[in-house]
Design a protein around this motif. Structure first.
Motif, PDB file in Angstrom:
ATOM      1  N   PHE A  97       0.842  -1.189   0.000  1.00  0.00           N
ATOM      2  CA  PHE A  97       0.000   0.000   0.000  1.00  0.00           C
ATOM      3  C   PHE A  97       0.881   1.243   0.000  1.00  0.00           C
ATOM      4  O   PHE A  97       1.853   1.349   0.748  1.00  0.00           O
ATOM      5  N   ASP A  98       0.516   2.202  -0.861  1.00  0.00           N
ATOM      6  CA  ASP A  98       1.303   3.432  -0.982  1.00  0.00           C
ATOM      7  C   ASP A  98       0.376   4.588  -1.306  1.00  0.00           C
ATOM      8  O   ASP A  98      -0.463   4.501  -2.211  1.00  0.00           O
ATOM      9  N   ALA A  99       0.484   5.662  -0.553  1.00  0.00           N
ATOM     10  CA  ALA A  99      -0.180   6.929  -0.847  1.00  0.00           C
ATOM     11  C   ALA A  99       0.879   7.922  -1.301  1.00  0.00           C
ATOM     12  O   ALA A  99       1.972   7.976  -0.731  1.00  0.00           O
ATOM     13  N   TYR A 159      -3.058  13.638  -6.212  1.00  0.00           N
ATOM     14  CA  TYR A 159      -2.599  12.641  -5.249  1.00  0.00           C
ATOM     15  C   TYR A 159      -3.409  11.361  -5.445  1.00  0.00           C
ATOM     16  O   TYR A 159      -4.480  11.362  -6.069  1.00  0.00           O
ATOM     17  N   VAL A 174      -3.511   6.687  -4.451  1.00  0.00           N
ATOM     18  CA  VAL A 174      -3.033   5.514  -3.729  1.00  0.00           C
ATOM     19  C   VAL A 174      -2.822   4.391  -4.729  1.00  0.00           C
ATOM     20  O   VAL A 174      -3.379   4.385  -5.825  1.00  0.00           O
ATOM     21  N   ARG A 214      -4.906  -2.253   0.232  1.00  0.00           N
ATOM     22  CA  ARG A 214      -5.075  -1.459   1.458  1.00  0.00           C
ATOM     23  C   ARG A 214      -4.823  -2.273   2.712  1.00  0.00           C
ATOM     24  O   ARG A 214      -4.556  -1.711   3.766  1.00  0.00           O
ATOM     25  N   ARG A 237      -8.313   6.156   5.280  1.00  0.00           N
ATOM     26  CA  ARG A 237      -9.223   6.628   4.241  1.00  0.00           C
ATOM     27  C   ARG A 237      -9.093   8.128   4.008  1.00  0.00           C
ATOM     28  O   ARG A 237      -9.577   8.639   3.003  1.00  0.00           O
ATOM     29  N   LEU A 292      -8.852   9.918   0.594  1.00  0.00           N
ATOM     30  CA  LEU A 292      -8.032   9.114  -0.295  1.00  0.00           C
ATOM     31  C   LEU A 292      -8.923   8.268  -1.189  1.00  0.00           C
ATOM     32  O   LEU A 292      -9.896   7.656  -0.716  1.00  0.00           O
ATOM     33  N   SER A 326      -8.518   3.801  -5.512  1.00  0.00           N
ATOM     34  CA  SER A 326      -7.367   3.540  -6.368  1.00  0.00           C
ATOM     35  C   SER A 326      -7.247   4.686  -7.359  1.00  0.00           C
ATOM     36  O   SER A 326      -8.172   5.471  -7.549  1.00  0.00           O
ATOM     37  N   VAL A 350      -0.454   9.419   6.824  1.00  0.00           N
ATOM     38  CA  VAL A 350      -0.631   8.204   6.023  1.00  0.00           C
ATOM     39  C   VAL A 350       0.504   7.250   6.365  1.00  0.00           C
ATOM     40  O   VAL A 350       1.676   7.550   6.110  1.00  0.00           O
ATOM     41  N   ASP A 393       2.166   4.470   5.121  1.00  0.00           N
ATOM     42  CA  ASP A 393       2.379   3.592   3.976  1.00  0.00           C
ATOM     43  C   ASP A 393       3.810   3.085   3.981  1.00  0.00           C
ATOM     44  O   ASP A 393       4.664   3.537   4.753  1.00  0.00           O
ATOM     45  N   ASP A 399       5.512  10.770  -0.605  1.00  0.00           N
ATOM     46  CA  ASP A 399       4.382  11.411   0.071  1.00  0.00           C
ATOM     47  C   ASP A 399       4.363  12.924  -0.136  1.00  0.00           C
ATOM     48  O   ASP A 399       3.384  13.577   0.252  1.00  0.00           O
TER      49      ASP A 399
END
Length: 443
Positions: free
Chosen positions: A141-143, A166, A168, A172, A179, A199, A202, A231, A233, A239
């Motif tokens: 998972f990455d934001a 931005y 994700v 998750r 979220r 967020l 996808s 976040v 992640d 980020d």
């Protein structure tokens, strides 16, 4: 003697026939000898190759093994020569690299982690010529902040509008995944703006951030740190992003319109777009009144502030009655757009040939442009005046002598001046397509 000649010719025929049979028997060997070339390896050098779970070292070893003395190219946002430096490009564009590689002979190989942004745009036949080796990353998972867009030059009193993209990626990991996040903008350690954002499930979404330039800690070049906070992640390096802009104490361009019309409205927007500088538009709806208003906020602007802005701007546009601007003394370049002594009609523009704007106006289809609605009376410069030139003329209904529409004055001891003596130019920009490009080139 006659029999010897016949036997010699027969021997030559048999030898030629035998050589032809050998070529037809093994044509592959002939093609292989003719097309033998070293292989070309395209190595993905985007940031994802060296991020969390990236396999950059393994990709380097694979590229060297596949090259076998051949050539290695790095590809990302652009195609570059091979080196062992860590990846630095934000995205992977494979199509330009494959197109350049197709011009070479020999086999083509691609080493990537599969995160190619333009994969859907690559023709199937072009991709089919290459051997693709995918070294996938383990999913996580990455934001991330994908991009930050906005003006690069603003005035000290302007409002900075940033468009922040931005999103994700990856799984998750259940309902415990975040979220929402906090989108923060800071400069020199000072927090300038924070807002709560949702967020997406996808992909990438965008939001606008409004930031008054008066909140910035200083003028000049400033770096804004745009970051997602809160976040948890696996890859924190993406980020945030840095956006650099310049804050000028005074606006670079001041447009004075008295009265304002469609021409000045399109001129202000196009100037800000093509010049990439802050443009402040001040209007006076009543030419007889001495009051001015800011076109963006409609707030009243004191006469002293208008005078100060006109004196310190790099370019001042005076659109309207010339008598209305008699009290101003611009120190920079001046664009005059007089409204007095004008003749209505359909005026068709045409270039004059040699002028400082000739290179910018190459390729304009003049017969396809809407005619001007009016042309003001301007004196034609003397042929002996080398400092004054006419860049654009117009003829009424395509008949009669041409009248000057754009006159340029450039003297070594004075700021540059230009006179625009035609109305209805906004219709070029309003039409779109090639007509809009012609308007942008002229402005």
């Amino acid at each position: 003697m006659r029999r010897g000649v016949t036997l010699g010719l027969a021997t030559l025929r048999v030898a030629g026939l035998a050589a032809l049979v050998l070529l037809l028997w093994n044509p592959a060997s002939r093609v292989e000898l003719a097309t033998a070339s070293p292989p070309l390896v395209l190595l993905d050098a985007s940031l994802s190759m060296a991020g969390h779970g990236g396999r950059w070292r393994e990709a380097l070893d694979t590229a060297r093994r596949l090259a076998r003395g051949g050539v290695i190219w790095r590809f990302g946002e652009r195609v570059t020569a091979f080196d062992t430096l860590p990846p630095s490009d934000g995205t992977s564009h494979l199509a330009p690299a494959l197109a350049a590689a197709a011009a070479r002979a020999g086999p083509i190989a691609v080493v990537t982690d599969g995160a190619v942004s333009d994969l859907a745009d690559i023709p199937a036949d072009l991709l089919g010529h290459a051997r693709v080796i995918v070294l996938p990353r383990a999913p996580f998972f990455d934001a991330f902040v994908a991009a930050v867009d906005g003006p690069r030059h603003v005035g000290a009193r302007d409002t900075i509008r940033l468009k922040v993209s931005y999103g994700v990626a990856g799984p998750r990991g259940g309902s415990a995944a975040p979220r929402t996040a906090t989108l923060r903008v800071a400069s020199d350690g000072h927090r300038l703006s924070t807002q709560r954002v949702s967020l997406p499930d996808s992909g990438v979404v965008a939001t606008d951030v409004l930031l008054p330039a008066t909140q910035l800690p200083r003028s000049g070049w400033t770096a804004l740190d745009v970051r997602l906070d809160g976040v948890a992640d696996a890859e924190p390096k993406d980020d945030g992003r840095v956006f650099v802009l310049q804050v000028n104490p005074a606006p670079s361009v001041v447009l004075l319109a008295s009265p304002p019309d469609w021409d000045t409205r399109f001129l202000a927007r196009t100037l800000a777009d093509v010049a990439r500088v802050p443009v402040r538009t001040l209007v006076a709806a009543d030419p007889q009144a001495r009051s001015w208003r800011d076109a963006a906020t409609l707030k009243a602007v004191p006469a002293g502030e208008v005078q100060h802005a006109a004196q310190h701007a790099a370019l001042v546009v005076e659109a309207g009655d010339p008598a209305r601007f008699a009290g101003f003394a611009p120190k920079g370049a001046v664009l005059l757009w007089p409204l007095a002594r004008r003749q209505e009609g359909d005026w068709y523009p045409q270039p004059t040939g040699a002028s400082p704007l000739a290179a910018e106006l190459i390729g304009v289809e003049w017969d396809s442009l809407p005619p001007l609605t009016w042309v003001a009376d301007l004196a034609t410069p003397s042929p002996t005046d080398s400092a004054t030139s006419v860049a654009l003329t117009a003829r009424r209904a395509k008949r009669g002598p041409p009248r000057p529409v754009v006159v340029l004055v450039e003297r070594p001891d004075a700021p540059r001046r230009a006179v625009l003596a035609g109305g209805g130019l906004y219709r070029w920009a309003f039409r779109g397509g090639a007509s809009t490009e012609a308007y942008r080139a002229l402005i």
